[in-house]
Write a protein that holds these residues in place. Sequence first.
Motif, PDB file in Angstrom:
ATOM      1  N   PHE A 221       0.400  -0.938  -0.426  1.00 42.53           N
ATOM      2  CA  PHE A 221       0.252   0.238   0.478  1.00 42.53           C
ATOM      3  C   PHE A 221       1.007   1.017  -0.046  1.00 42.53           C
ATOM      4  O   PHE A 221       2.257   1.482   0.254  1.00 42.53           O
ATOM      5  N   GLN A 222      -0.063   2.364  -0.046  1.00 35.23           N
ATOM      6  CA  GLN A 222       1.013   3.626  -0.229  1.00 35.23           C
ATOM      7  C   GLN A 222       1.116   3.681   1.465  1.00 35.23           C
ATOM      8  O   GLN A 222       2.211   4.355   1.876  1.00 35.23           O
ATOM      9  N   ASP A 223       0.630   3.464   2.817  1.00 33.89           N
ATOM     10  CA  ASP A 223       0.880   3.376   3.856  1.00 33.89           C
ATOM     11  C   ASP A 223       1.632   2.138   3.893  1.00 33.89           C
ATOM     12  O   ASP A 223       0.826   0.894   3.729  1.00 33.89           O
ATOM     13  N   ALA A 224       2.604   2.594   4.860  1.00 33.84           N
ATOM     14  CA  ALA A 224       3.835   1.152   5.034  1.00 33.84           C
ATOM     15  C   ALA A 224       2.849   0.625   6.140  1.00 33.84           C
ATOM     16  O   ALA A 224       3.832  -1.160   5.641  1.00 33.84           O
ATOM     17  N   ARG A 225       2.188   0.834   6.462  1.00 37.01           N
ATOM     18  CA  ARG A 225       1.783   0.131   7.362  1.00 37.01           C
ATOM     19  C   ARG A 225       2.671  -0.940   8.875  1.00 37.01           C
ATOM     20  O   ARG A 225       2.294  -2.480   9.196  1.00 37.01           O
ATOM     21  N   LEU A 226       3.921  -0.167   8.832  1.00 37.62           N
ATOM     22  CA  LEU A 226       4.581  -0.452   9.751  1.00 37.62           C
ATOM     23  C   LEU A 226       5.027  -0.845  11.567  1.00 37.62           C
ATOM     24  O   LEU A 226       4.099   0.257  11.930  1.00 37.62           O
ATOM     25  N   LEU A 227       4.823  -1.487  12.126  1.00 42.49           N
ATOM     26  CA  LEU A 227       4.296  -1.593  13.642  1.00 42.49           C
ATOM     27  C   LEU A 227       5.806  -1.120  14.283  1.00 42.49           C
ATOM     28  O   LEU A 227       7.314  -1.931  14.322  1.00 42.49           O
ATOM     29  N   PRO A 228       5.205  -0.156  14.504  1.00 44.48           N
ATOM     30  CA  PRO A 228       6.399   0.733  15.301  1.00 44.48           C
ATOM     31  C   PRO A 228       7.019  -0.321  16.919  1.00 44.48           C
ATOM     32  O   PRO A 228       8.327   0.591  17.230  1.00 44.48           O
ATOM     33  N   TRP A 229       6.189  -0.636  17.353  1.00 41.04           N
ATOM     34  CA  TRP A 229       7.017  -1.540  18.929  1.00 41.04           C
ATOM     35  C   TRP A 229       7.677  -2.514  18.034  1.00 41.04           C
ATOM     36  O   TRP A 229       8.801  -3.798  18.708  1.00 41.04           O
ATOM     37  N   GLN A 230       7.949  -2.960  16.962  1.00 41.78           N
ATOM     38  CA  GLN A 230       8.789  -4.238  16.086  1.00 41.78           C
ATOM     39  C   GLN A 230      10.007  -3.057  15.424  1.00 41.78           C
ATOM     40  O   GLN A 230      10.013  -2.186  14.388  1.00 41.78           O
ATOM     41  N   ARG A 231      10.998  -4.261  15.796  1.00 37.39           N
ATOM     42  CA  ARG A 231      12.223  -3.602  14.146  1.00 37.39           C
ATOM     43  C   ARG A 231      11.780  -3.713  13.493  1.00 37.39           C
ATOM     44  O   ARG A 231      11.362  -4.947  13.071  1.00 37.39           O
ATOM     45  N   VAL A 232      13.004  -3.423  12.129  1.00 33.96           N
ATOM     46  CA  VAL A 232      12.869  -3.526  10.912  1.00 33.96           C
ATOM     47  C   VAL A 232      12.392  -4.704  10.179  1.00 33.96           C
ATOM     48  O   VAL A 232      11.644  -5.697   9.971  1.00 33.96           O
ATOM     49  N   ALA A 233      14.053  -5.323  10.606  1.00 30.76           N
ATOM     50  CA  ALA A 233      13.516  -6.890  10.952  1.00 30.76           C
ATOM     51  C   ALA A 233      12.609  -7.590  10.867  1.00 30.76           C
ATOM     52  O   ALA A 233      11.787  -8.745  10.037  1.00 30.76           O
ATOM     53  N   ALA A 234      11.867  -7.779  11.894  1.00 29.73           N
ATOM     54  CA  ALA A 234      10.713  -8.328  12.305  1.00 29.73           C
ATOM     55  C   ALA A 234       9.380  -7.642  11.494  1.00 29.73           C
ATOM     56  O   ALA A 234       8.623  -7.955  11.038  1.00 29.73           O
TER      57      ALA A 234
ATOM     58  N   LEU B 242      18.904  -2.108   2.134  1.00 35.03           N
ATOM     59  CA  LEU B 242      18.590  -1.962   3.681  1.00 35.03           C
ATOM     60  C   LEU B 242      19.599  -3.585   4.535  1.00 35.03           C
ATOM     61  O   LEU B 242      18.362  -3.257   5.995  1.00 35.03           O
ATOM     62  N   ALA B 243      20.445  -3.194   4.216  1.00 30.95           N
ATOM     63  CA  ALA B 243      20.931  -4.657   4.956  1.00 30.95           C
ATOM     64  C   ALA B 243      21.877  -4.575   6.464  1.00 30.95           C
ATOM     65  O   ALA B 243      21.062  -4.717   7.376  1.00 30.95           O
ATOM     66  N   ALA B 244      21.165  -3.151   6.605  1.00 28.92           N
ATOM     67  CA  ALA B 244      22.497  -2.758   7.424  1.00 28.92           C
ATOM     68  C   ALA B 244      21.026  -2.123   8.625  1.00 28.92           C
ATOM     69  O   ALA B 244      21.687  -2.015   9.512  1.00 28.92           O
ATOM     70  N   ARG B 245      20.062  -2.175   8.090  1.00 29.38           N
ATOM     71  CA  ARG B 245      18.817  -1.254   8.821  1.00 29.38           C
ATOM     72  C   ARG B 245      17.807  -2.196   9.944  1.00 29.38           C
ATOM     73  O   ARG B 245      17.130  -1.548   9.835  1.00 29.38           O
ATOM     74  N   GLY B 246      18.230  -3.828   9.849  1.00 29.52           N
ATOM     75  CA  GLY B 246      17.879  -4.771  10.518  1.00 29.52           C
ATOM     76  C   GLY B 246      17.276  -4.330  11.818  1.00 29.52           C
ATOM     77  O   GLY B 246      15.729  -4.960  12.237  1.00 29.52           O
ATOM     78  N   ARG B 247      17.929  -3.169  12.574  1.00 30.41           N
ATOM     79  CA  ARG B 247      18.011  -3.718  13.787  1.00 30.41           C
ATOM     80  C   ARG B 247      17.120  -2.075  14.114  1.00 30.41           C
ATOM     81  O   ARG B 247      17.049  -2.265  15.862  1.00 30.41           O
ATOM     82  N   ALA B 248      17.215  -1.365  13.669  1.00 30.09           N
ATOM     83  CA  ALA B 248      16.583  -0.157  13.566  1.00 30.09           C
ATOM     84  C   ALA B 248      15.010  -0.162  14.191  1.00 30.09           C
ATOM     85  O   ALA B 248      14.255  -1.080  13.454  1.00 30.09           O
ATOM     86  N   TRP B 249      14.730   0.989  14.373  1.00 29.97           N
ATOM     87  CA  TRP B 249      13.193   1.327  15.151  1.00 29.97           C
ATOM     88  C   TRP B 249      12.490   1.542  13.429  1.00 29.97           C
ATOM     89  O   TRP B 249      13.309   2.268  12.653  1.00 29.97           O
ATOM     90  N   PRO B 250      11.575   1.546  13.052  1.00 29.57           N
ATOM     91  CA  PRO B 250      10.767   2.783  12.591  1.00 29.57           C
ATOM     92  C   PRO B 250      10.276   3.960  12.453  1.00 29.57           C
ATOM     93  O   PRO B 250      10.889   4.625  11.408  1.00 29.57           O
TER      94      PRO B 250
END
Length: 246
Positions: free
Chosen positions: A78-91, A115-123
């Motif tokens: 979707f246009q809205d990525a809908r990432l869960l803010p309480w989960q890190r990128v990889a999750a 984005l291989a280096a961003r898996g542990r980042a927060w949204p």
Amino acid sequence: MNSLRHRSAPMVTAIGIQRSYGARSVLSGIDLSVERGEFVVVIGHSGAGKTTLLRILAGLDDEFHGEVAVSPRLSLMFQDARLLPWQRVAANVALGLRGRAAKAAAARALTEVGLAARGRAWPRELSGGEVQRVALARALARGPEVLLLDEPFGALDALTRSHMQALLSNVVERHRTTTLLVTHDLDEALGLADRILTMDGGMITADVAVPLPRPRDRGTAEFAAFRGRLLAGLGVAEGLAQKGVR
């Protein structure tokens, strides 16, 4: 609502799709076929029925009449990525995946979108373009045969949008993923599509093959000439501009 038996090709089939909300008709007899590996872009103004069609193809709306067959291996962005803010990128990328392979699939998808280096980042730590790349990675992690996209880059600035279009084009070409993209943007459609469908009033009003070679340079005379011929052939240059199609 009826479902056709899945066949190896085409990967997406819709026959006689009709959808109404009360007395308001949104789709009026849509027929659609998308072949394996084909990149089809659906373009039209707001209210033309594009998103409704995509939701039906994705299995999110079964209140329609007609027949649909789509590969069960599909992903929707979707246009809205809908990432869960309480989960890190990889999750977020691995969301919904099961088993030991989920983590590896998420890592591969993040690598593919840079984005291989961003898996542990927060949204909250991501830029707008990175957020959409994570959303694309989540779609790719499922190994889809069919990728459905509903104006995924509409909220991005022009430069980031251009980068995302190039990334999507490269990924789709690499995997030969059957792709159906909804957009308002004619240049986006011309830059990505093998075939452009225009929608108006709940109907497909034109089906145009795009013969331009890849990679596509929007600054070339060939691109500009085909864009002009397309608009002239559709007879909607002025109407598209008035209805919000760029």
